[in-house]
Design a protein around this motif. Structure first.
Motif, short mmCIF file in Angstrom:
data_model
loop_
_atom_site.label_atom_id
_atom_site.label_comp_id
_atom_site.label_asym_id
_atom_site.label_seq_id
_atom_site.Cartn_x
_atom_site.Cartn_y
_atom_site.Cartn_z
N GLY A 4 -3.79 6.85 -4.58
CA GLY A 4 -4.33 6.86 -3.23
C GLY A 4 -3.32 6.39 -2.20
O GLY A 4 -3.22 6.93 -1.10
N TYR A 5 -2.55 5.37 -2.56
CA TYR A 5 -1.53 4.85 -1.65
C TYR A 5 -0.48 5.92 -1.35
O TYR A 5 -0.07 6.09 -0.19
CB TYR A 5 -0.87 3.62 -2.28
N ARG A 6 -0.08 6.66 -2.37
CA ARG A 6 0.89 7.74 -2.15
C ARG A 6 0.29 8.84 -1.28
O ARG A 6 0.95 9.38 -0.39
CB ARG A 6 1.37 8.31 -3.48
N ASN A 7 -0.97 9.15 -1.53
CA ASN A 7 -1.63 10.21 -0.76
C ASN A 7 -1.86 9.81 0.69
O ASN A 7 -1.96 10.67 1.57
CB ASN A 7 -2.96 10.58 -1.42
N LEU A 8 -1.98 8.51 0.95
CA LEU A 8 -2.11 8.05 2.33
C LEU A 8 -0.96 8.55 3.19
O LEU A 8 -1.16 9.02 4.31
CB LEU A 8 -2.13 6.52 2.39
N GLU A 9 0.24 8.46 2.65
CA GLU A 9 1.40 8.88 3.43
C GLU A 9 1.45 10.39 3.57
O GLU A 9 1.71 10.91 4.66
CB GLU A 9 2.69 8.36 2.79
N SER A 10 1.21 11.12 2.48
CA SER A 10 1.33 12.58 2.56
C SER A 10 0.20 13.20 3.39
O SER A 10 0.43 14.18 4.11
CB SER A 10 1.33 13.18 1.15
N SER A 11 -1.01 12.63 3.33
CA SER A 11 -2.14 13.21 4.03
C SER A 11 -2.34 12.65 5.44
O SER A 11 -2.71 13.39 6.36
CB SER A 11 -3.43 12.98 3.24
N LEU A 12 -2.08 11.35 5.62
CA LEU A 12 -2.39 10.69 6.89
C LEU A 12 -1.20 10.01 7.54
O LEU A 12 -1.34 9.40 8.60
CB LEU A 12 -3.52 9.67 6.67
N GLY A 13 -0.04 10.08 6.91
CA GLY A 13 1.16 9.51 7.53
C GLY A 13 1.17 8.01 7.58
O GLY A 13 1.89 7.42 8.39
N MET A 14 0.40 7.35 6.72
CA MET A 14 0.34 5.89 6.71
C MET A 14 0.96 5.34 5.44
O MET A 14 0.70 5.84 4.34
CB MET A 14 -1.11 5.40 6.81
N ARG A 15 1.78 4.31 5.60
CA ARG A 15 2.38 3.62 4.46
C ARG A 15 2.44 2.13 4.77
O ARG A 15 3.49 1.58 5.09
CB ARG A 15 3.77 4.18 4.17
N PRO A 16 1.29 1.46 4.72
CA PRO A 16 1.26 0.04 5.08
C PRO A 16 2.12 -0.81 4.15
O PRO A 16 2.10 -0.63 2.94
CB PRO A 16 -0.22 -0.33 4.95
N ARG A 17 2.90 -1.72 4.73
CA ARG A 17 3.77 -2.59 3.94
C ARG A 17 3.05 -3.85 3.48
O ARG A 17 3.46 -4.50 2.54
CB ARG A 17 4.99 -3.02 4.78
#
Length: 206
Positions: A4-17
């Motif tokens: 899900g964390y990986r998909n956040l970036e690909s689908s929604l452009g989010m990568r929280p640190r």
């Protein structure tokens, strides 16, 4: 969750640190501790950390709930001082949740439920769904509100494409201004987008 964390970036452009803490509760303990927080049955929620009503296996339902709450946690990590309207926060979470099990459009039953209510004027406006959460609604009203919010995000993806939704989230994270981000990415204001959504719902074949 890692998927899900990986998909956040690909689908929604989010990568929280920021580290995201997740607690999986025994169902009876979850119900006993958190039943009073909502007027409807909840399978999970985010309140600084993710709390999930657990299961004995990693079922599709459990994955969907994890994906849903991950979106709330990600927005909080990326925009810690921004109160997002419920229709957006829940709509994005519902859309991302559905993608967890390969559902990229509303089911026929969901479409008909929304279309029927739209024709009868029984849907709330997005402005009425702009509080910070939907916890005050009863079970039936909450179900409709979540579906309406999800339907609107699904409408934007269907009409303008998934990349635009990702661009919207990225623009929002940069500026913290949802209405301005909508105008910049969709070249339209929220009211016109909502009007298009309602027109499309009412035109849904019976």
């Amino acid at each position: 969750l890692e998927g899900g964390y990986r998909n956040l970036e690909s689908s929604l452009g989010m990568r929280p640190r920021k580290n995201i803490i997740v607690t999986i509760h025994d169902p009876k303990i979850f119900d006993r501790r958190f039943a009073g927080l909502f007027r409807f049955p909840a399978a999970g929620f985010y309140g600084g950390t993710i709390h999930i009503r657990g299961d004995t296996a990693v079922t599709d339902r459990l994955v969907r709930v994890l994906y849903h709450e991950l979106v709330h946690a990600a927005f909080d990590a990326e925009l810690p001082n921004t109160a997002l309207p419920a229709w957006f926060n829940e709509g994005i979470a519902e859309w991302f949740e559905a993608s967890a099990t390969g559902q990229y459009k509303l089911s026929e039953r969901q479409k008909q439920a929304l279309a029927s209510r739209a024709r009868e004027g029984q849907l709330l406006s997005l402005s009425e769904l702009s509080g910070t959460n939907l916890a005050y609604l009863g079970p039936n009203a909450a179900g409709v509100a979540y579906l309406e919010s999800y339907g609107f995000i699904n409408y934007l993806v269907r009409e303008r494409g998934e990349p635009r939704l990702r661009d919207l989230c990225r623009q929002l994270i940069r500026t913290g201004d949802l209405l301005d981000s909508l105008r910049r990415i969709y070249r339209s204001d929220l009211q016109k987008l909502e009007d298009g959504y309602m027109t499309a719902l009412r035109a849904t074949p019976r």
